[in-house]
Write a protein that holds these residues in place. Sequence first.
Motif, PDB file in Angstrom:
ATOM      1  N   THR A  16     -17.701  87.060 -44.931  1.00 28.86           N
ATOM      2  CA  THR A  16     -16.315  86.588 -44.780  1.00 28.86           C
ATOM      3  C   THR A  16     -16.168  85.764 -43.507  1.00 28.86           C
ATOM      4  O   THR A  16     -15.544  84.696 -43.518  1.00 28.86           O
ATOM      5  CB  THR A  16     -15.335  87.772 -44.762  1.00 28.86           C
ATOM      6  N   THR A  87     -14.266  91.526 -51.014  1.00 32.90           N
ATOM      7  CA  THR A  87     -13.659  92.115 -52.201  1.00 32.90           C
ATOM      8  C   THR A  87     -13.965  93.612 -52.239  1.00 32.90           C
ATOM      9  O   THR A  87     -15.120  94.006 -52.427  1.00 32.90           O
ATOM     10  CB  THR A  87     -14.185  91.428 -53.466  1.00 32.90           C
ATOM     11  N   VAL A  92      -8.109  93.325 -51.253  1.00 36.53           N
ATOM     12  CA  VAL A  92      -8.401  93.143 -49.835  1.00 36.53           C
ATOM     13  C   VAL A  92      -8.772  94.468 -49.180  1.00 36.53           C
ATOM     14  O   VAL A  92      -8.529  95.541 -49.740  1.00 36.53           O
ATOM     15  CB  VAL A  92      -7.185  92.525 -49.110  1.00 36.53           C
ATOM     16  N   THR A 123     -12.015  84.482 -49.565  1.00 35.46           N
ATOM     17  CA  THR A 123     -12.599  85.765 -49.921  1.00 35.46           C
ATOM     18  C   THR A 123     -14.088  85.645 -50.208  1.00 35.46           C
ATOM     19  O   THR A 123     -14.554  84.640 -50.749  1.00 35.46           O
ATOM     20  CB  THR A 123     -11.868  86.385 -51.134  1.00 35.46           C
TER      21      THR A 123
END
Length: 204
Positions: A16, A87, A92, A123
């Motif tokens: 991320t 994920t 979230v 994401t």
Amino acid sequence: MYALAINGSPRKDGNTALLLQEVLTPLTRAGWETELVQVGGKDIRGCIACYQCFENKDNQCSIQTDIFNEVMAKMLQAQAIILGSPTYFTDVTAELKALLDRSGLVSQANGVPFRGKIGAAVTAVRRAGATHVFDTINHMFLMSQMIVPGSTYWNMGYGFDKGEVSKDQAGIVNMRHLGSVINWLGAAVHDHLAQYPEPEGTII
């Protein structure tokens, strides 16, 4: 112009974070002040629905014992806010959900200062579920009257092991394009507001 990226992953330097950095790179090159803030893995609790923010109207949450108000101050300062999450069971992380709920409510309680800011969701995903993560983040942006730009695809990158998302060439291209779109949109919004300032008290 200031762009704030917030990492909802507890992996500080994971997939991320890598995607968020790719979004920030074109903005840094274009002269924006950029910052990546870590929220995942930090002490941030969920909203307790006390509604003190509607009474205090100080752009803060009444909970003063975690990092929320520090992050909220940065969100209020930013012209662009990029929120990223891995994920987790098709949604979230708990930390990012806490930030979404509390920042959205504090904004609503204080005349919607998020209105007109640029908001982008990012994401990282191993296989499936990223679209729901993307939607969860965008729900807060759209309810806060923010401007949500598109890119070449939904803003997701595929990878499981740390750094693996860098192999997703289409995902990386999407992130860089997203940064370029935010730069273009930021300039357009700035020029528009300079020419057509929002009348006081008007919701646009």
